[in-house]
Design an enzyme around this catalytic site. Structure first.
Site, PDB file in Angstrom:
ATOM      1  N   ASP A  82       8.953 -28.044  -4.122  1.00 43.57           N
ATOM      2  CA  ASP A  82       8.565 -29.419  -3.828  1.00 43.57           C
ATOM      3  C   ASP A  82       9.634 -30.160  -3.038  1.00 43.57           C
ATOM      4  OD1 ASP A  82      10.078 -29.127  -6.248  1.00 43.57           O
ATOM      5  OD2 ASP A  82       9.679 -31.223  -6.728  1.00 43.57           O
ATOM      6  N   GLU A 144      10.671 -29.982  -9.292  1.00 40.68           N
ATOM      7  CA  GLU A 144      12.109 -30.178  -9.505  1.00 40.68           C
ATOM      8  C   GLU A 144      12.515 -31.613  -9.210  1.00 40.68           C
ATOM      9  OE1 GLU A 144      16.420 -30.353  -8.336  1.00 40.68           O
ATOM     10  OE2 GLU A 144      14.627 -30.833  -7.164  1.00 40.68           O
TER      11      GLU A 144
END
Length: 383
Positions: A82, A144
């Site tokens: 991400d 994350e």
């Protein structure tokens, strides 16, 4: 196998072109399913067994584990899929179009850190993974940038115990063996509203919060005095008051006041101990005003992390790079991987580019990163 994968730059381009933004705000948050599908296909083409793992409690997010080889131990290469959201007005380029200019690769996730998977794939394209003597694992995680839900879930559910792991966050190829943790809390005080002309008929939440802040500042001083780790540039746990809000009018007794704060603990400090210290610090206020003060998490906490300085992974990487490992103040998924095996944070690109408009990775990192991945795979999976 050389012709199975697209060229390095085309892999990079495809990764950047596939949006995978993580955000706490639902309207900005995106699934990483398309990116996981891309990675799963490429690693399957290289002969890896691929498992896609839905991550509970997320908005359609997934982890991917690619594995090859048999037996115990081996090497885990890992990173997150991400990115943070972007401010369109501050970017001068399309965030989802890989642009090469002035020896830099521009795009959202070039440094932090989707590009790391392009390096792994490129380094492995000429490797016959069926002949590795120890397992090689590639982990791509979700979320994350917000909750670290992917790394948390993987570490809690996997039976894997590799010999060691490397997380490819942008460290300018400077190996990192320790970092601080992060705890973010909201302190809420509930008062009793009333007209300011008669203070005795209410309970002013701002005044109670003033008292609470005094005790929190004493805790900050105590943490600074009691705990030290000299390798850090800020060698003690920090405590910051980041946001406060209370009341709605100058002529009303404040009924509610809310404080957002964070603590960045050193490696070795447990989250339970820190929560206990905070509750102990605020106990005098709670005892004086029962039921009016509460403490809650703003985000899931991240513990501090440290890889043993005498571990073989540290020795091998320091020798390969010709530089000593370091410590940093920011957080990564390393505390969760460290529960499985000794872990280093090491990857191409600069942390200074993370979360910045016109994010880029300097092309000077391409050759040494490919070489490093090849060398660590050879050392930990061929020997």
């Amino acid at each position: 196998m050389k012709n199975i994968l697209p060229p390095f730059i085309e892999i990079y381009r495809a990764l950047i072109a596939t949006p995978s933004i993580s955000a706490t705000e639902e309207s900005l948050d995106q699934s990483n399913a398309s990116l996981i599908t891309l990675l799963a296909g490429w690693f399957s083409d290289l002969g890896f067994n691929v498992e896609v793992q839905p991550v509970p409690g997320t908005r359609n997010k997934f982890n991917m584990l690619a594995s090859t080889g048999h037996g115990a131990g081996g090497l885990l290469l890992t990173g997150h899929t991400d990115t943070v959201p972007f401010d369109d007005g501050r970017w001068t380029r399309d965030p989802f179009t890989l642009t090469e200019h002035d020896n830099k690769l521009y795009g959202l996730g070039t440094a932090d850190m989707k590009g790391f998977f392009a390096f792994i794939l490129d380094a492995l394209r000429d490797v016959d993974v069926t002949k590795l003597k120890k397992p090689l694992y590639i982990l791509a995680t979700a979320d994350e940038e917000t909750s670290m839900a992917g790394a948390r879930y993987f570490s809690e559910t996997t039976a894997l115990r590799p010999d060691c792991a490397i997380i490819g966050e942008p460290t300018s190829l400077q190996p990192i063996r320790a970092h601080k943790g992060h705890i973010s809390n909201v302190v809420r005080v509930l008062g009793q509203s009333g007209h300011s002309s008669d203070p005795a008929r209410g309970v002013n939440a701002i005044e109670l919060m003033h008292d609470a802040i005094g005790h929190i500042m004493q805790l900050r001083d105590s943490l600074k005095a009691r705990y030290h780790y000299e390798a850090f540039t800020v060698p003690y746990p920090t405590l910051n008051l980041g946001h406060i809000h209370g009341g709605d009018a100058s002529n009303r007794i404040c009924a509610c006041c809310e404080l957002h704060m964070d603590i960045r603990p050193l490696p070795g400090m447990t989250l339970n101990d820190l929560n206990g210290l905070l509750n102990d610090a605020l106990a005098p206020v709670s005892e004086r005003w029962p039921g009016r003060l509460t403490v809650a998490e703003l985000h899931p906490p991240i513990p501090g992390y440290e890889c043993p300085p005498d571990h073989q992974l540290v020795e091998v990487v320091e020798k390969l790079l010709g530089t000593k490992t370091d410590v940093v103040n920011y957080c990564t998924e390393a505390p969760f991987m460290q529960t499985l095996c000794p872990t280093l944070v090491l990857g191409p690109g600069s942390i200074n580019q993370a979360h910045q408009p016109d994010e880029y990775l300097e092309t000077r990192f391409i050759k040494p990163t490919r070489e490093l991945i090849t060398q660590v795979v050879h050392h930990f999976c061929w020997h």
